[in-house]
Design a protein around this motif. Structure first.
Motif, PDB file in Angstrom:
ATOM      1  N   ASN A 129       0.818  -1.248   0.029  1.00 50.10           N
ATOM      2  CA  ASN A 129       0.052   0.054  -0.085  1.00 50.10           C
ATOM      3  C   ASN A 129       0.824   1.304  -0.106  1.00 50.10           C
ATOM      4  N   VAL A 130       0.745   2.097  -1.146  1.00 52.77           N
ATOM      5  CA  VAL A 130       1.443   3.125  -1.238  1.00 52.77           C
ATOM      6  C   VAL A 130       0.686   4.516  -1.005  1.00 52.77           C
ATOM      7  N   ILE A 131       1.164   5.314  -0.190  1.00 50.02           N
ATOM      8  CA  ILE A 131       0.560   6.648   0.254  1.00 50.02           C
ATOM      9  C   ILE A 131       1.407   7.642  -0.710  1.00 50.02           C
ATOM     10  N   LEU A 132       0.923   8.131  -1.741  1.00 47.86           N
ATOM     11  CA  LEU A 132       1.314   8.665  -2.705  1.00 47.86           C
ATOM     12  C   LEU A 132       1.014  10.318  -2.655  1.00 47.86           C
ATOM     13  N   THR A 133       2.017  11.227  -2.684  1.00 45.90           N
ATOM     14  CA  THR A 133       1.702  12.713  -2.804  1.00 45.90           C
ATOM     15  C   THR A 133       2.626  13.354  -3.745  1.00 45.90           C
ATOM     16  N   VAL A 134       1.975  14.171  -4.614  1.00 44.45           N
ATOM     17  CA  VAL A 134       2.583  14.680  -5.808  1.00 44.45           C
ATOM     18  C   VAL A 134       2.824  16.150  -5.082  1.00 44.45           C
ATOM     19  N   ARG A 135       4.264  16.602  -5.465  1.00 41.57           N
ATOM     20  CA  ARG A 135       4.549  17.827  -5.051  1.00 41.57           C
ATOM     21  C   ARG A 135       5.018  18.845  -6.690  1.00 41.57           C
ATOM     22  N   THR A 136       5.024  19.901  -6.352  1.00 40.10           N
ATOM     23  CA  THR A 136       5.237  20.795  -7.332  1.00 40.10           C
ATOM     24  C   THR A 136       6.525  21.619  -6.798  1.00 40.10           C
ATOM     25  N   SER A 137       7.656  21.357  -7.554  1.00 41.58           N
ATOM     26  CA  SER A 137       8.851  22.191  -7.190  1.00 41.58           C
ATOM     27  C   SER A 137       8.859  23.678  -7.664  1.00 41.58           C
ATOM     28  N   ALA A 138       9.815  24.398  -6.980  1.00 44.55           N
ATOM     29  CA  ALA A 138       9.920  25.756  -7.168  1.00 44.55           C
ATOM     30  C   ALA A 138      10.799  26.015  -8.239  1.00 44.55           C
ATOM     31  N   SER A 139      11.399  24.859  -8.871  1.00 41.46           N
ATOM     32  CA  SER A 139      12.239  24.929 -10.083  1.00 41.46           C
ATOM     33  C   SER A 139      11.312  24.387 -11.260  1.00 41.46           C
ATOM     34  N   PRO A 140      11.823  24.809 -12.537  1.00 33.10           N
ATOM     35  CA  PRO A 140      10.839  24.617 -13.691  1.00 33.10           C
ATOM     36  C   PRO A 140      11.171  22.989 -14.155  1.00 33.10           C
ATOM     37  N   ARG A 141      11.947  22.156 -13.800  1.00 31.89           N
ATOM     38  CA  ARG A 141      12.306  20.838 -13.908  1.00 31.89           C
ATOM     39  C   ARG A 141      13.126  20.208 -13.001  1.00 31.89           C
ATOM     40  N   VAL A 142      12.721  19.068 -12.408  1.00 31.13           N
ATOM     41  CA  VAL A 142      13.266  18.149 -11.405  1.00 31.13           C
ATOM     42  C   VAL A 142      14.224  16.964 -12.131  1.00 31.13           C
ATOM     43  N   PRO A 143      15.398  16.776 -11.849  1.00 30.75           N
ATOM     44  CA  PRO A 143      15.966  15.697 -12.399  1.00 30.75           C
ATOM     45  C   PRO A 143      15.399  14.263 -12.175  1.00 30.75           C
ATOM     46  N   ASP A 144      15.536  13.410 -12.869  1.00 30.53           N
ATOM     47  CA  ASP A 144      14.929  12.126 -12.616  1.00 30.53           C
ATOM     48  C   ASP A 144      15.270  11.417 -11.400  1.00 30.53           C
ATOM     49  N   ASP A 145      16.740  11.650 -11.087  1.00 28.12           N
ATOM     50  CA  ASP A 145      17.047  10.865  -9.805  1.00 28.12           C
ATOM     51  C   ASP A 145      16.760  11.784  -8.620  1.00 28.12           C
ATOM     52  N   GLU A 146      15.930  12.816  -8.624  1.00 27.89           N
ATOM     53  CA  GLU A 146      15.510  13.613  -7.528  1.00 27.89           C
ATOM     54  C   GLU A 146      13.942  13.629  -7.314  1.00 27.89           C
ATOM     55  N   LYS A 147      13.395  12.902  -8.675  1.00 27.67           N
ATOM     56  CA  LYS A 147      11.811  12.929  -8.628  1.00 27.67           C
ATOM     57  C   LYS A 147      10.895  12.302  -7.430  1.00 27.67           C
ATOM     58  N   VAL A 148      11.622  11.140  -7.047  1.00 22.83           N
ATOM     59  CA  VAL A 148      10.850  10.115  -6.248  1.00 22.83           C
ATOM     60  C   VAL A 148      11.668   9.741  -5.049  1.00 22.83           C
ATOM     61  N   THR A 149      11.040   9.916  -3.913  1.00 17.11           N
ATOM     62  CA  THR A 149      11.469   9.526  -2.686  1.00 17.11           C
ATOM     63  C   THR A 149      10.465   8.489  -1.962  1.00 17.11           C
ATOM     64  N   ILE A 150      11.173   7.189  -1.318  1.00 16.50           N
ATOM     65  CA  ILE A 150      10.470   6.414  -0.697  1.00 16.50           C
ATOM     66  C   ILE A 150      10.921   6.043   0.674  1.00 16.50           C
ATOM     67  N   ASP A 151       9.827   6.125   1.475  1.00 14.90           N
ATOM     68  CA  ASP A 151      10.141   5.531   3.050  1.00 14.90           C
ATOM     69  C   ASP A 151       9.215   4.458   3.389  1.00 14.90           C
ATOM     70  N   ALA A 152       9.545   3.481   3.977  1.00 15.01           N
ATOM     71  CA  ALA A 152       8.801   2.379   4.297  1.00 15.01           C
ATOM     72  C   ALA A 152       8.155   2.649   5.754  1.00 15.01           C
ATOM     73  N   TYR A 153       7.074   2.554   5.852  1.00 11.51           N
ATOM     74  CA  TYR A 153       6.280   2.591   7.381  1.00 11.51           C
ATOM     75  C   TYR A 153       6.702   1.087   7.900  1.00 11.51           C
ATOM     76  N   ASN A 154       6.129   0.094   7.156  1.00 11.16           N
ATOM     77  CA  ASN A 154       6.413  -1.226   7.503  1.00 11.16           C
ATOM     78  C   ASN A 154       6.263  -2.261   6.247  1.00 11.16           C
ATOM     79  N   GLU A 155       5.857  -3.389   6.418  1.00 11.43           N
ATOM     80  CA  GLU A 155       5.792  -4.252   5.084  1.00 11.43           C
ATOM     81  C   GLU A 155       4.746  -4.196   4.575  1.00 11.43           C
ATOM     82  N   LEU A 156       3.610  -3.230   5.057  1.00  9.13           N
ATOM     83  CA  LEU A 156       2.294  -3.163   4.356  1.00  9.13           C
ATOM     84  C   LEU A 156       2.213  -1.794   3.580  1.00  9.13           C
ATOM     85  N   PHE A 157       2.950  -0.821   4.558  1.00  8.85           N
ATOM     86  CA  PHE A 157       2.912   0.705   3.860  1.00  8.85           C
ATOM     87  C   PHE A 157       4.112   1.417   3.474  1.00  8.85           C
ATOM     88  N   SER A 158       3.986   2.259   2.654  1.00  9.61           N
ATOM     89  CA  SER A 158       5.132   2.888   1.996  1.00  9.61           C
ATOM     90  C   SER A 158       4.732   4.292   1.800  1.00  9.61           C
TER      91      SER A 158
END
Length: 641
Positions: A523-552
């Motif tokens: 189960n993924v809790i997904l939040t979409v944000r808009t940066s103050a920069s016009p473009r965000v590099p691919d390696d900075e686009k996604v961050t993942i944190d796991a709560y437990n084996e069920l939720f991220s």
């Protein structure tokens, strides 16, 4: 903001879509592209600017001195406003290569821990004024060019408005095909246009070289002080010569600063000056009382028809640049949550900046056609032209001063000196145009007011909705802890729950548990944000944190110039070790049904109802985030504001 294929290919883009600085090898291509896109609007000003200023003069005996004074004002307006303010200073205030009012706002906000509300307010005003300008520029430009038929054959006067209407309808109808298919000819046509302007003007200057005395700024100052009764009206007409200057900054990200500067000083500025001087020389030679439209009348008879055709093509190009700029501005405003979601169609597979927005296109077309039918001539429409553009220039100046002080670390005295000088200049232009408020200037003012009201209501409504839902939602950490202690039945696959609130549990998740009483394996809790920069590099686009084996927790960040595409962004998570398979993933969205609550205040009453109407007409989140419809589960909730 139009972005030609040649410009985009020459500049180059990485995987994140960020445009690199152009190499010298591609510089000629970019300069040619900048001619067509950046300078289309300001390049058509000679058709009507000097004509309108000349008609205001009182007709005193010293007509030669008056004409030279008017020319001096035009020369120094172009020099100070465009060459000095925009080319030397404003174009340096880039936000990772991008320009425009909203980019400048993002740049200014970065310097504050808690950005003040007035910066956002300036953004609303600037965007609203640009919309007001966008409906006037096509009407003014195309009308002024088609009016050349009156010089060719006076009997064709009655066909000017119908021909203009047909051209404008055709212009807006082809927008759906994208600028990529037509912009390839913009640069060469505009380049030919500027060369024609320069040669035409130079030919008449040789007949009356004394016109070059207009280079003396004291002649312009003398004209103003000797004609105080009409000074503001004249300055309002002179301002027509610099309309389009904002495009220098708006289109910065498409070509880069160097090509824009080279195009200005290498061709645009000299050719504009030559043509204005040529018009002045023609008027001084034949007599001011014998000239009605110097731009067309100074052409040889054999070249008049081709000149009208070329002028019409140039004005259509100028209109195209403004229309495309409106699409890009609206896209940025949506990404920054200043407007509700609207349909954004990409018209190029290689260039992300080329977009088409049907709703914006339809609104612009209706507005432009109404103006053409209502005013029926460029002379009458010139009274409505200027308030919006001069207002945007003041907004740009205010934000630029903040950037100079807080970003560039200029000395306070230098900031004050720069700001004061251009505040007098821009303020004078704005007051001069505001004096035409009841002669037609009310049109862009009303349009800008309506757009500003919509944006303000949307921002305020979103804030109240967020506060309302946050009070009603369960803390996410509390829910995760409880579910880990008492795990419900799980089913295979991944569930992605979209939410804008990082702390609270998504409404769709709560309702899913309430009705289905099951969880997916992931189960993924997904939040979409808009940066103050016009473009965000691919390696900075996604961050993942796991709560437990069920939720991220997954946070996806897009630049405000990018189009949000959630499946593509989530696929980047594979590099972080997350196994993402779109065919085994379900996206859960909460569809809120908004109901205005009983309020006593009149302001709150109409604002809630306006926000509710805007939310109902907003584009579907599934389409906006490019989520496959077959993978979406929508759960409805009702919220009373």
């Amino acid at each position: 903001m139009t972005q030609t294929n040649a410009a985009g290919e020459a500049a180059g883009a990485d995987a994140s879509g960020a445009v690199h600085s152009p190499s010298d090898k591609h510089l000629p291509v970019l300069v040619l592209g900048a001619l067509g896109v950046v300078y289309g609007d300001i390049g058509t000003s000679p058709i009507y600017a000097f004509r309108e200023a000349m008609h205001i003069r009182p007709g005193a005996a010293s007509s030669d001195v008056e004409i030279l004074g008017l020319l001096s004002l035009i020369v120094w307006a172009l020099t100070l406003t465009v060459a000095v303010k925009y080319v030397f200073f404003v174009t340096r205030a880039d936000n990772n290569g991008e320009g425009g009012t909203l980019s400048l706002i993002a740049l200014a906000r970065k310097t504050f821990t808690h950005p003040p509300a007035w910066i956002t307010g300036l953004g609303i005003i600037g965007a609203a004024l640009f919309f007001g300008d966008a409906i006037i520029t096509p009407a003014m430009s195309v009308l002024s060019a088609v009016e050349g038929l009156e010089v060719v054959a006076p009997d064709l006067t009655r066909f000017v408005v119908p021909i203009t209407i047909v051209l404008i309808i055709g212009l807006f109808m082809v927008q759906r095909f994208g600028t990529a298919k037509v912009s390839i000819v913009f640069g060469p046509i505009t380049g030919l246009w500027f060369l024609t302007l320069g040669i035409s003007g130079l030919f008449h200057i040789t007949d009356y070289p004394a016109v070059l005395w207009a280079l003396n700024p004291l002649l312009g100052v003398e004209f103003v002080f000797s004609h105080l009764g009409i000074a503001f009206v004249v300055i309002g007409a002179i301002f027509l010569a610099v309309t389009g200057a904002e495009a220098l900054y708006v289109d910065l990200g498409h070509f880069g600063r160097k090509p824009i500067v080279i195009a200005w000083f290498g061709m645009v500025f000299p050719c504009l000056l030559l043509n204005y001087f040529g018009q002045g020389a023609f008027v001084l030679k034949v007599g001011v009382e014998n000239v009605e439209s110097p731009f067309f009348e100074m052409q040889p008879e054999w070249a008049l028809v081709p000149f009208v055709v070329l002028a019409t093509a140039a004005t259509i190009i100028a209109s195209q640049a403004v229309i495309s700029g409106m699409f890009s501005l609206a896209q940025q405003a949506i990404a920054l949550n200043m407007l509700p979601r609207m349909v954004v169609q990409h018209t190029s597979e290689t260039q992300s900046g080329q977009v088409y927005m049907p709703q914006i296109n339809s609104m612009l077309m209706v507005g432009v056609l109404l103006l053409v039918v209502a005013f029926r001539s460029s002379g009458a429409l010139s009274h409505a032209y200027g308030i919006a553009v001069s207002g945007v220039m003041i907004v740009t100046l205010m934000l630029l001063v903040v950037v100079m002080w807080r970003n560039w670390k200029w000395h306070p005295l230098a900031v004050i000196g720069f700001g004061a000088f251009f505040a007098i200049l821009d303020g004078g232009f704005f007051i001069a145009n505001a004096s035409k408020l009841f002669q037609g200037g009310w049109v862009p003012a009303v349009v800008a007011g309506i757009v500003a009201m919509l944006m303000w209501s949307w921002i305020a409504g979103r804030r109240r909705l967020s506060e309302k839902t946050r009070r009603d939602e369960v803390p996410l950490q509390f829910l995760v802890d409880n579910l880990s202690k008492k795990k419900p039945t799980t089913v295979p696959g991944t569930a992605v729950f979209l939410t804008s609130d990082i702390e609270g549990a998504p409404t769709a998740l709560l309702h899913s548990l309430k009705h289905y009483k099951v969880l997916h394996e992931q189960n993924v809790i997904l939040t979409v944000r808009t940066s103050a920069s016009p473009r965000v590099p691919d390696d900075e686009k996604v961050t993942i944190d796991a709560y437990n084996e069920l939720f991220s927790r997954v946070i996806v960040t897009f630049g405000y110039m990018e189009t949000p595409n959630i499946p593509k962004a989530l696929a980047l998570g594979r590099k972080l070790g997350w196994k993402f398979d779109i065919m085994s993933t379900s996206f859960f969205l909460s569809r809120r049904s908004l109901k205005p609550g009983p309020k006593t205040g009149l302001l709150r009453w109409w604002q809630d109802r306006l926000f509710t109407r805007l939310a109902r007409n907003a584009s579907d989140a599934t389409d906006y985030f490019h989520i496959p419809t077959g993978r979406v589960v929508e759960i409805g909730t009702q919220v009373v504001l």
